[in-house]
Design an enzyme around this catalytic site. Structure first.
Site, PDB file in Angstrom:
ATOM      1  N   HIS A 183       0.876  -1.127   0.264  1.00  0.00           N
ATOM      2  CA  HIS A 183       0.027  -0.112  -0.118  1.00  0.00           C
ATOM      3  C   HIS A 183       0.803   1.265   0.068  1.00  0.00           C
ATOM      4  CE1 HIS A 183      -3.207  -2.637   1.320  1.00  0.00           C
ATOM      5  NE2 HIS A 183      -4.208  -1.817   0.653  1.00  0.00           N
TER       6      HIS A 183
ATOM      7  N   LYS B  82      -0.699   4.882   4.386  1.00  0.00           N
ATOM      8  CA  LYS B  82      -1.569   3.936   5.204  1.00  0.00           C
ATOM      9  C   LYS B  82      -0.956   3.914   6.542  1.00  0.00           C
ATOM     10  CE  LYS B  82      -3.903  -0.421   4.811  1.00  0.00           C
ATOM     11  NZ  LYS B  82      -5.095  -0.053   5.116  1.00  0.00           N
TER      12      LYS B  82
HETATM   13  P1  NAD Z   1      -7.525   9.520   4.746  1.00  0.00           P
HETATM   14  O1  NAD Z   1      -6.729   9.882   6.086  1.00  0.00           O
HETATM   15  O2  NAD Z   1      -7.214  10.138   3.508  1.00  0.00           O
HETATM   16  O3  NAD Z   1      -9.007  10.054   5.278  1.00  0.00           O
HETATM   17  C1  NAD Z   1      -9.763   9.876   6.483  1.00  0.00           C
HETATM   18  C2  NAD Z   1     -10.719  11.179   6.677  1.00  0.00           C
HETATM   19  O4  NAD Z   1     -11.489  10.902   7.856  1.00  0.00           O
HETATM   20  C3  NAD Z   1      -9.811  12.548   6.974  1.00  0.00           C
HETATM   21  O5  NAD Z   1     -10.536  13.540   6.020  1.00  0.00           O
HETATM   22  C4  NAD Z   1     -10.151  12.875   8.482  1.00  0.00           C
HETATM   23  O6  NAD Z   1     -10.006  14.354   8.453  1.00  0.00           O
HETATM   24  C5  NAD Z   1     -11.555  12.320   8.517  1.00  0.00           C
HETATM   25  N1  NAD Z   1     -12.065  12.217   9.894  1.00  0.00           N
HETATM   26  C6  NAD Z   1     -11.174  11.689  10.872  1.00  0.00           C
HETATM   27  N2  NAD Z   1     -11.787  11.917  12.196  1.00  0.00           N
HETATM   28  C7  NAD Z   1     -13.145  12.327  11.826  1.00  0.00           C
HETATM   29  C8  NAD Z   1     -14.207  12.537  12.470  1.00  0.00           C
HETATM   30  N3  NAD Z   1     -14.354  12.620  13.616  1.00  0.00           N
HETATM   31  N4  NAD Z   1     -15.390  13.036  11.676  1.00  0.00           N
HETATM   32  C9  NAD Z   1     -15.421  13.215  10.344  1.00  0.00           C
HETATM   33  N5  NAD Z   1     -14.275  12.934   9.693  1.00  0.00           N
HETATM   34  C10 NAD Z   1     -13.304  12.553  10.373  1.00  0.00           C
HETATM   35  O7  NAD Z   1      -7.596   8.018   4.614  1.00  0.00           O
HETATM   36  P2  NAD Z   1      -8.157   7.125   3.296  1.00  0.00           P
HETATM   37  O8  NAD Z   1      -6.999   6.754   2.649  1.00  0.00           O
HETATM   38  O9  NAD Z   1      -9.309   7.837   2.767  1.00  0.00           O
HETATM   39  O10 NAD Z   1      -8.489   6.001   4.364  1.00  0.00           O
HETATM   40  C11 NAD Z   1      -9.727   6.012   5.168  1.00  0.00           C
HETATM   41  C12 NAD Z   1      -9.939   4.494   5.758  1.00  0.00           C
HETATM   42  O11 NAD Z   1     -10.481   3.619   4.709  1.00  0.00           O
HETATM   43  C13 NAD Z   1      -8.679   3.764   6.160  1.00  0.00           C
HETATM   44  O12 NAD Z   1      -8.829   3.028   7.322  1.00  0.00           O
HETATM   45  C14 NAD Z   1      -8.350   2.776   4.967  1.00  0.00           C
HETATM   46  O13 NAD Z   1      -7.518   1.800   5.306  1.00  0.00           O
HETATM   47  C15 NAD Z   1      -9.789   2.610   4.649  1.00  0.00           C
HETATM   48  N6  NAD Z   1     -10.047   2.088   3.184  1.00  0.00           N
HETATM   49  C16 NAD Z   1     -10.812   0.924   2.878  1.00  0.00           C
HETATM   50  C17 NAD Z   1     -10.885   0.451   1.581  1.00  0.00           C
HETATM   51  C18 NAD Z   1     -11.965  -0.512   1.352  1.00  0.00           C
HETATM   52  O14 NAD Z   1     -12.339  -0.863   0.329  1.00  0.00           O
HETATM   53  N7  NAD Z   1     -12.712  -0.722   2.465  1.00  0.00           N
HETATM   54  C19 NAD Z   1     -10.192   1.203   0.487  1.00  0.00           C
HETATM   55  C20 NAD Z   1      -9.445   2.277   0.790  1.00  0.00           C
HETATM   56  C21 NAD Z   1      -9.412   2.833   2.305  1.00  0.00           C
END
Ligand code: NAD
Length: 266
Positions: A152, A156
């Site tokens: 990744h 991450k």
């Molecule tokens: P990222 O850090 O870019 O985004 C996370 C967002 O959540 C940020 O903008 C942050 O400010 C926000 N956030 C934090 N606390 C918050 C709150 N209390 N209220 C509202 N928003 C809040 O991360 P990302 O790359 O978008 O990944 C996010 C998660 O999704 C990770 O756990 C990642 O592993 C997971 N993910 C899962 C899949 C899937 O298919 N299931 C795919 C990609 C990423």
């Protein structure tokens, strides 16, 4: 639909994909209190023209205006949201990964009264890979060593990935064992020879990998490798939106992407 964590990598991708999906409408855009986007126009924050949707930190108000909330944030945020969405009667699609066992238990508890779909990976290909991994593990004996290798991007924060754990779980199920008894994560140092039956995990972090997963079955004189490569984050957003449409018509419960895709019995 409300998007939680709307400024994040997945949050912004969801906004773009919702705009392109017939029948889907963005009714709420939530960021954490204190984030620079709160109170601002979402379209402008994403570098485009004004959209008329204002980013909020008021989760309750956003839930009030939505049938479903899609959430790719952080574990503690998703646990609290699961409870709040269940109370508000709003379906909750969770893409967040990296939950501790007690956090998973809290989500399961919320799923007794709420509708929750939680998947460490929302892609059709990965969920098919989960099914294949279970089948191959069941077909091969313990003289085939199972290793899960994932790669990744450098940002991450959790390892192994949620998808790697899903694949490890599927392999353990195929073998009829509990994953926590056999998982061997990130070997280092003088580890001794490999224990028969262990399932190994290795995480590569760097650059802009979106997500790659290999499940290797290494046996005497031959190896089988099952591989999935994600080349576009839109894949996960499309899966989450598909799950959102599916979930709003289900009874209370905690579901996975295997349920959404009809792969549960495969
Ligand atoms: P990222 O850090 O870019 O985004 C996370 C967002 O959540 C940020 O903008 C942050 O400010 C926000 N956030 C934090 N606390 C918050 C709150 N209390 N209220 C509202 N928003 C809040 O991360 P990302 O790359 O978008 O990944 C996010 C998660 O999704 C990770 O756990 C990642 O592993 C997971 N993910 C899962 C899949 C899937 O298919 N299931 C795919 C990609 C990423």
């Amino acid at each position: 639909m409300t998007v939680m964590g709307v400024s994040g990598r997945m949050g912004q991708m969801l906004v773009r994909m919702i705009a392109q999906t017939e029948g889907a409408e963005l009714s709420g855009a939530v960021e954490r209190p204190g984030h620079a986007w709160v109170g601002q126009d979402l379209g402008q924050m994403m570098g485009g023209v004004a959209s008329g949707v204002r980013v909020t930190d008021d989760v309750a108000a956003a839930l009030d205006a939505s049938e479903v909330v899609i959430d790719f944030t952080r574990p503690a945020v998703s646990v609290a949201l699961a409870q709040q969405a269940a109370r508000a009667g709003v379906a909750h699609v969770i893409g967040t990964t990296g939950f501790a066992p007690e956090e998973l238990a809290a989500i399961a508890q919320a799923g007794q009264s709420g509708r929750i779909m939680r998947a460490g990976n929302m892609s059709l290909g990965v969920n098919l890979l989960v099914t294949l991994t279970r089948q191959v593990a069941a077909a091969l004996g313990e003289d085939f060593d199972i290793e899960v290798v994932e790669a990744h991007h450098r940002h991450k924060v959790d390892a192994p990935s949620g998808t790697a754990l899903m694949l490890g779980e599927a392999a353990a199920q195929g073998r009829g064992v509990a994953l926590d008894q056999v998982a061997d994560r990130g070997r280092d140092g003088i580890t001794g020879a490999r224990r028969v039956g262990d399932i190994g995990f290795h995480a590569i972090r760097g650059g802009d990998f979106i997500g790659e997963h290999d499940v290797i079955f290494a046996g005497p004189g031959e190896r089988i490798a099952l591989r999935h490569v994600a080349s576009d984050r839109a894949l996960f957003a499309r899966g989450a939106i598909r799950a959102a449409f599916w979930l709003k018509d289900q009874p209370a419960g905690e579901y996975s992407m295997l349920d959404v895709l009809g792969l549960r019995k495969a």
